[in-house]
Design a protein around this motif. Sequence first.
Motif, PDB file in Angstrom:
ATOM      1  N   TYR A 178      37.774  29.237  49.627  1.00  0.00           N
ATOM      2  CA  TYR A 178      36.473  29.547  50.231  1.00  0.00           C
ATOM      3  C   TYR A 178      35.350  28.807  49.479  1.00  0.00           C
ATOM      4  O   TYR A 178      35.198  28.913  48.263  1.00  0.00           O
ATOM      5  CB  TYR A 178      36.221  31.054  50.159  1.00  0.00           C
ATOM      6  N   GLY A 204      41.303  34.905  48.422  1.00  0.00           N
ATOM      7  CA  GLY A 204      40.199  34.244  47.741  1.00  0.00           C
ATOM      8  C   GLY A 204      40.595  33.332  46.598  1.00  0.00           C
ATOM      9  O   GLY A 204      39.770  33.044  45.727  1.00  0.00           O
ATOM     10  N   ASN A 234      38.044  30.505  45.103  1.00  0.00           N
ATOM     11  CA  ASN A 234      36.723  30.766  45.677  1.00  0.00           C
ATOM     12  C   ASN A 234      35.646  29.996  44.904  1.00  0.00           C
ATOM     13  O   ASN A 234      35.466  30.166  43.711  1.00  0.00           O
ATOM     14  CB  ASN A 234      36.461  32.280  45.617  1.00  0.00           C
ATOM     15  N   ASP A 272      40.193  36.632  44.269  1.00  0.00           N
ATOM     16  CA  ASP A 272      39.291  35.688  43.595  1.00  0.00           C
ATOM     17  C   ASP A 272      39.890  35.090  42.329  1.00  0.00           C
ATOM     18  O   ASP A 272      39.193  34.883  41.333  1.00  0.00           O
ATOM     19  CB  ASP A 272      37.941  36.346  43.291  1.00  0.00           C
ATOM     20  N   VAL A 291      37.914  32.001  40.648  1.00  0.00           N
ATOM     21  CA  VAL A 291      36.579  31.914  41.241  1.00  0.00           C
ATOM     22  C   VAL A 291      35.629  31.190  40.276  1.00  0.00           C
ATOM     23  O   VAL A 291      35.621  31.445  39.081  1.00  0.00           O
ATOM     24  CB  VAL A 291      36.048  33.324  41.598  1.00  0.00           C
TER      25      VAL A 291
END
Length: 245
Positions: A100, A78, A81, A59, A62
């Motif tokens: 994602y 990730g 993300n 992540d 993220v």
Amino acid sequence: MVRIDAKGLHYKKLNDLIWEAVENGEEEIVLDNVCGQRYIGAGIRKKVKIEINGVPGNDLGVFMDGPEIIVNGNAQDGVGNTMNAGKIVVHGHAGDIIGYAMRGGHIYIKRNAGYRVGIHMKAYKENYPVVVIGGFARDFLGEYMAGGLLIVLGLEKDEDGNIAGNYVGTGMHGGEIFLRGTVEEHKLGKEVKIFQPTEEDINRIKPYVEEFCRLFDYDSEEILNEEFIILKPYTHRPYGRLYAY
């Protein structure tokens, strides 16, 4: 510029130090000896450059909304993300589920990426996410993709000589996937078809390919002179009949 030694630091402590530097107005942060710490750059909304020496954990970036992150090595799963804006540059390989639910910003990966790249990517008005992969991507590229742009340049190929794995575009109902090379039709999800790009199509991806080449020292003219294909969904509601009659 502030420099942080991440060796042995718990991911929460490292991220606290990063946020402290951002709140203090630092515009450039260098992280040394990173080894698997998660959530680096999470939720940051300021224009700050974070350079990572080592391998960041899951992540990376993220919910990021504006920063630039440079990874001098590989990255785990990730990356980007649910990213809103900004840029992530990986000077190596990246893992699974890159981008994602990504909603904006750009991700550039020099080498190869894992499974489910671009899953649930989406675009809305001025928000237009872009992922460029220099090598190949594994299975389920663009799965359930709803918008944005994936570009796979095929500068490296997998063990079978492919630039994309199986089930490409499964459930895809928006966006586009550009592949520099070919993919066998049996590898495609039933929701996508192969189209030949027009000159206008190539001109649309040209700025992103040129940026990739600038970042990683490739010849953009040589790359753009090769043949590309586009994968697009042929329906915006691939599973509509499963849930509504």
